[in-house]
Scaffold this motif. Structure first.
Motif: not given
Length: 92
Positions: A8, A10-15, A80
Motif C-alpha cells: 500500500n 500512500s498518496r504522499f509517497e506518490r506525490v 512505512r
C-alpha cells in the motif's frame, strides 16, 4: 515465503515520486536547452535577457530540491515498511 498482498503506497509517497520525476525532467530539459543554446553560439550576455535567467536557474534549484525529495521518499518508504513489518509480526 512471499506475501501476495500488494504494498500500500500512500498518496504522499506518490506525490513525492511524481514531484521528484517532474523536477528531474525539468532540470535536465533546461540543462539541455542551455547546452544547445551555447552550441548555437549564444554567449553569457545572451543568457542574461528574456526567459534565459529563469532557464539557467532551474537546474541550480531543481536538482538539489529533487535530491531532498529523494531522501524524503526513501525515509517515508522505510518508515512505512517498518510499520508494515511490525503489523505482520503482531498478527502472527
Amino acid at each position: 515465503m512471499t506475501d501476495n498482498n500488494p504494498q500500500n503506497i500512500s498518496r504522499f509517497e506518490r506525490v513525492l515520486a511524481f514531484m521528484l520525476l517532474g523536477l528531474v525532467i525539468l532540470s535536465v530539459g533546461t540543462f539541455l536547452a542551455i547546452i544547445i543554446g551555447t552550441w548555437q553560439g549564444m554567449g553569457s550576455s545572451d543568457f542574461a535577457s528574456g526567459i534565459w535567467p529563469v532557464v539557467v536557474m532551474v537546474p541550480y534549484i531543481g536538482l538539489p530540491l529533487a535530491f531532498i525529495l529523494l531522501i524524503t521518499l526513501m525515509i517515508t518508504s522505510v518508515v512505512r515498511r517498518s510499520r508494515d513489518n511490525k503489523r505482520t509480526l503482531t498478527q502472527r
